[in-house]
Enzyme design. Sequence first.
Site, PDB file in Angstrom:
ATOM      1  N   ILE A  24       0.863  -1.178   0.000  1.00  0.00           N
ATOM      2  CA  ILE A  24       0.000   0.000   0.000  1.00  0.00           C
ATOM      3  C   ILE A  24       0.900   1.227   0.000  1.00  0.00           C
ATOM      4  CG2 ILE A  24      -0.192   0.070   2.526  1.00  0.00           C
ATOM      5  CD1 ILE A  24      -3.110   1.015   2.160  1.00  0.00           C
TER       6      ILE A  24
ATOM      7  N   GLY B 257       0.929   4.107   1.320  1.00  0.00           N
ATOM      8  CA  GLY B 257       1.213   4.822   2.555  1.00  0.00           C
ATOM      9  C   GLY B 257       2.306   4.193   3.390  1.00  0.00           C
ATOM     10  N   SER B 258       2.705   2.980   3.053  1.00  0.00           N
ATOM     11  CA  SER B 258       3.706   2.253   3.833  1.00  0.00           C
ATOM     12  C   SER B 258       5.126   2.614   3.403  1.00  0.00           C
ATOM     13  CB  SER B 258       3.490   0.744   3.666  1.00  0.00           C
ATOM     14  OG  SER B 258       4.630   0.025   4.071  1.00  0.00           O
ATOM     15  N   PRO B 259       5.959   3.148   4.302  1.00  0.00           N
ATOM     16  CA  PRO B 259       7.361   3.424   3.954  1.00  0.00           C
ATOM     17  C   PRO B 259       8.124   2.182   3.494  1.00  0.00           C
ATOM     18  CG  PRO B 259       6.771   4.617   5.938  1.00  0.00           C
ATOM     19  CD  PRO B 259       5.626   3.680   5.642  1.00  0.00           C
TER      20      PRO B 259
END
Length: 220
Positions: A9, A11-13
């Site tokens: 996803i 938004g995941s670093p």
Amino acid sequence: MGKLTLYGIDGSPPVRSVILTLRALGLDFEYKVVNLLTGEHLQPEFLKLNPLHTVPVLDDDGFILCDSHAINSYLVSKFSKDDSLYPRDLQKRALVDQRLFYESGTVAPAGVAITYQVFWQDNPEIPKAKIDTLAEVYKNLNLFLKTSDFVAGDNLTIADFHVLAVLTGLVYFLEIESSKYPRLAGWLQRMKRLPYYEEANGARLEQIIQLIKAKDFKIV
């Protein structure tokens, strides 16, 4: 070469660090979004891939690998035309590993302490102590960069991708001021000039930026 599939996803670093590596290597891949906010990572189909229900997950023609650090070192070791992103030289690799361990053991937890509270606990009042911890991270990264242009020496490595993916989501909580952290600020600008930066990381930050703005956080 077999088919590469990345589950994640934006938004995941950790997911963005893998996308940065894939783009740096010029690799084609299929991207399958796993929406953590709706619990897709807890569905039986995904749990078969990763019982730990985390992203990213890489499927290399049936070989399943989890954890961004493992994935990125694997990708470079298997597909890179040279070893610049993850050196074979033991001392150079040890330095990259040290920075990766610092990112996973210190940088990322400092960020998670803030983002978990704001997003998952729905508490936008961030204690100043958490911001102070993040400031200490900035200070240490600035020291790492004192004598080199990249976090693990004179060449771009996967350590830069990991640190970059985390920091670019945290600057909205604490700005990287050039007067306080000149080397870190300069490094960030260099990273943003990478030809694949915007597609691999910049544009994918929009999801997290909108979530941060919606929370209207404050430091207490």
